[in-house]
Scaffold this motif. Structure first.
Motif, PDB file in Angstrom:
ATOM      1  N   SER A  97      -1.549  -5.640  -1.644  1.00  0.00           N
ATOM      2  CA  SER A  97      -2.071  -4.284  -1.451  1.00  0.00           C
ATOM      3  C   SER A  97      -3.472  -4.179  -2.041  1.00  0.00           C
ATOM      4  O   SER A  97      -3.791  -4.811  -3.046  1.00  0.00           O
ATOM      5  CB  SER A  97      -1.157  -3.261  -2.136  1.00  0.00           C
ATOM      6  N   ASP A 122      -4.819  -1.124  -2.818  1.00  0.00           N
ATOM      7  CA  ASP A 122      -4.926   0.280  -3.236  1.00  0.00           C
ATOM      8  C   ASP A 122      -4.482   0.491  -4.679  1.00  0.00           C
ATOM      9  O   ASP A 122      -4.067   1.586  -5.049  1.00  0.00           O
ATOM     10  CB  ASP A 122      -4.069   1.156  -2.315  1.00  0.00           C
ATOM     11  N   LYS A 157       0.819  -1.214   0.000  1.00  0.00           N
ATOM     12  CA  LYS A 157       0.000   0.000   0.000  1.00  0.00           C
ATOM     13  C   LYS A 157       0.856   1.269   0.000  1.00  0.00           C
ATOM     14  O   LYS A 157       0.548   2.236   0.694  1.00  0.00           O
ATOM     15  CB  LYS A 157      -0.952   0.000   1.216  1.00  0.00           C
TER      16      LYS A 157
END
Length: 327
Positions: free
Chosen positions: A46, A48, A17
């Protein structure tokens, strides 16, 4: 110099992230005049769109728009194609494995899918200085073994301030100490290569032979003290630990863990500090270290609590309680 290996460097970045720091790190690498390296990025699942952002950045580079992606199971089952050239490799993990195991997955790829002699572990929240590769190559060409080599690490937002300039280990305090920490680099005498008790894994240059002999990072540590534990094992096998102060990077300290001291980092540092002592010290060493640690941690917990940092105090207490119950 012919080692019978691919003479390129392989650079391992772990992302969680934090795509913009990873991209800034990549930019410092790809804009360097030395280009005989390949990058391996491990992403700890992650959520994101980190991978998409990193690929988008790389796709705009004329010389670096070729990449391969693998999943964790591909590495485990050794299904990766042998890597040639400087193609970017991205490994997408199925969960957050932490710093130790996250890097282990990339190290496993390096061992099984490349013929490289040197692997560089580099924190993704760092940027390299222009002479980075030149200093590494000079150490190699002068016949000075790499084994595990670190460098001079300066604060990213205060590039004149030293974060790491070599490491000592105080075994009674169970504490690795950063030499010259907080000092102005312009007023510190001495450069070149110095022996160290430990090297922070924010920057490691590793010889393949060390990895094959010492093994991988201890995944039980998740993050913090995994580098100390690895250096401890390497030294016991006779390998040297060196800090080459001509190899320089800038580090955004604590970027991946919520700050230089957050409840998250406080938990893992306290937990793994005690765990390291329990698992590695002889009985006579423990008899000295345990009373010292009890006093230090009691003072730290009370200090954090009464200074208003109750979450940090609670995290440290939870960490120590966990180790006592489980080790």
């Amino acid at each position: 110099m012919n080692y019978g290996y691919d003479c390129m460097f392989y650079i391992l970045l772990l992302n969680y992230k934090n795509p913009y720091d990873t991209i800034e790190c990549l930019k410092s690498l790809y804009e360097n005049k030395f280009q005989r390296f390949a990058v391996i990025i491990c992403d700890n699942n992650s959520s994101d769109n980190s991978i998409e952002k990193i690929i988008h950045y790389c796709s705009n580079l004329a010389s670096r728009n070729s990449y391969k992606t693998y999943e964790r199971k591909d590495i485990k089952e050794n299904k990766c194609i042998k890597q040639n050239g400087n193609e970017l490799v991205i490994i997408i993990n199925d969960k957050n494995y932490g710093f130790a195991e996250g890097n282990n997955i990339g190290i496993e790829y390096f061992i099984n899918a490349t013929s490289g002699k040197y692997l560089i572990l580099l924190n993704n929240d760092t940027v390299i200085m222009p002479n980075f590769f030149e200093a590494i190559n000079e150490q190699i060409s002068n016949g000075k073994e790499i084994n595990i080599t670190g460098g001079q690490i300066l604060y990213h937002n205060q590039p004149e301030k030293i974060w790491f300039n070599g490491g000592k280990f105080s075994w009674p305090l169970v504490k690795p100490v950063h030499i010259d920490h907080g000092k102005n680099v312009n007023y510190v005498i001495g450069d070149g290569i110095v022996e160290s008790d430990f090297i922070t894994a924010a920057l490691w240059i590793l010889d393949r032979q060390v990895i094959e002999d010492v093994g991988y990072l201890n995944s039980e540590y998740f993050m913090y003290y995994e580098d100390m534990e690895y250096c401890w094992r390497a030294k016991r096998k006779g390998y040297s630990l060196k800090t080459n102060r001509n190899i320089k990077i800038l580090h955004k300290v604590g970027s991946a863990s919520g700050g230089e001291l957050s409840p998250f980092s406080a938990y893992w540092m306290a937990r793994n500090r005690v765990k390291f002592m329990i698992n590695n010290y002889r009985f006579s060493m423990k008899m000295i270290a345990i009373p010292m640690l009890c006093l230090i941690k009691a003072y730290s917990i009370f200090k954090q609590y009464f200074n208003g940092n109750k979450l940090i105090a609670k995290a440290q207490l939870q960490a120590i309680t966990y180790v006592i119950k489980n080790e």
